[in-house]
Design a protein around this motif. Sequence first.
Motif, short mmCIF file in Angstrom:
data_model
loop_
_atom_site.label_atom_id
_atom_site.label_comp_id
_atom_site.label_asym_id
_atom_site.label_seq_id
_atom_site.Cartn_x
_atom_site.Cartn_y
_atom_site.Cartn_z
N VAL A 1 0.83 -1.20 0.00
CA VAL A 1 0.00 0.00 0.00
C VAL A 1 0.86 1.25 0.00
N PHE A 2 0.29 2.33 -0.49
CA PHE A 2 0.78 3.67 -0.24
C PHE A 2 -0.20 4.30 0.74
N GLY A 3 0.24 4.55 1.96
CA GLY A 3 -0.67 5.04 2.99
C GLY A 3 -1.66 3.96 3.37
N ASP A 4 -2.94 4.20 3.07
CA ASP A 4 -3.95 3.19 3.38
C ASP A 4 -4.66 2.70 2.12
N ARG A 5 -3.99 2.89 0.95
CA ARG A 5 -4.62 2.47 -0.31
C ARG A 5 -3.74 1.43 -1.00
N LYS A 6 -4.37 0.36 -1.37
CA LYS A 6 -3.67 -0.81 -1.92
C LYS A 6 -3.32 -0.60 -3.39
N PHE A 7 -2.14 -1.06 -3.76
CA PHE A 7 -1.78 -1.10 -5.19
C PHE A 7 -1.16 -2.44 -5.59
N GLY A 8 -0.91 -3.31 -4.62
CA GLY A 8 -0.29 -4.60 -4.94
C GLY A 8 -0.89 -5.72 -4.12
N ARG B 1 -3.42 3.99 -7.95
CA ARG B 1 -2.63 3.71 -9.15
C ARG B 1 -1.16 4.02 -8.89
N MET B 2 -0.30 3.07 -9.24
CA MET B 2 1.15 3.30 -9.11
C MET B 2 1.62 4.45 -9.99
N LYS B 3 0.95 4.68 -11.11
CA LYS B 3 1.42 5.71 -12.05
C LYS B 3 1.40 7.09 -11.42
N GLU B 4 0.64 7.24 -10.31
CA GLU B 4 0.63 8.53 -9.61
C GLU B 4 1.91 8.75 -8.80
#
Length: 262
Positions: A143-150, A200-203
């Motif tokens: 996650v980045f913070g509390d949002r999942k990306f993986g 989104r990782m692209k961010e």
Amino acid sequence: MALVGKAREAGIPLMKLIRLKGVPILEQLHLEERLLRTSSDNWCLINDGTNSPAIVMGLSGKLSELVEVRSVLQDQVPVIRRFSGGGTVIVDQGTIFVTLICNKEAVPDIQPFPPSIMSWSGQLYSEVFEGIGDFQLRENDYVFGDRKFGGNAQSIIKHRWVHHTSLLWDYEVKNMAYLKLPAKAPNYRLARGHNDFVCRMKEFLPRYEFVERTIKAIRSRFSLEPVADNIADIDVPSATHFAPSTRLLTDHDMREVCAASL
């Protein structure tokens, strides 16, 4: 051969690197399972996107509880049951896949259990995302913070294990509607819908930079030997006895679920 010899002399485990682009996820999963079960080498497989959207379920996931089956049937979205555990994801050209297949002795400080493998992988990806966002391993997610990306899953056999990750570099909002909210969700999700839960990782970084950072982090732990960028060129043991357990669910499978719900 010189690379292999130097790696052995230094006590660094050798890992073969496969870099792919746009390979269908079903084909990728069949290759991973074959490498896990019929090869004795360590492997890293990176597939940059898959050719078309597909839903991928864990080995024991229940279709009726995880997927909006009627919508999937209507829109003809493929549903795949993979050979590993873990949750359900929808993948497409915006998904980057990273798979590590290891002999147990290649990483001797890991116990052959999912929590230990996850902890080790969290350290590896902490290196990948050093200085980028607020990266964390939360429960079984990146996650980045509390949002999942993986999202992650493992399969562990007698002397080997696979840890594979699907990473959302980008995603289509409308495709998230094919997935139900799972009954068993990580605590940090807090009943959030898919679009409030993922990011989104692209961010955070360019696509190519993520791939290069990942290879660099893996190279700090293994002696990497690039072997192929095309599935047809991968030299794996002859496996006429090998039958993959990963399979594409049929329309009949899904219609049965719809009928049972009525």
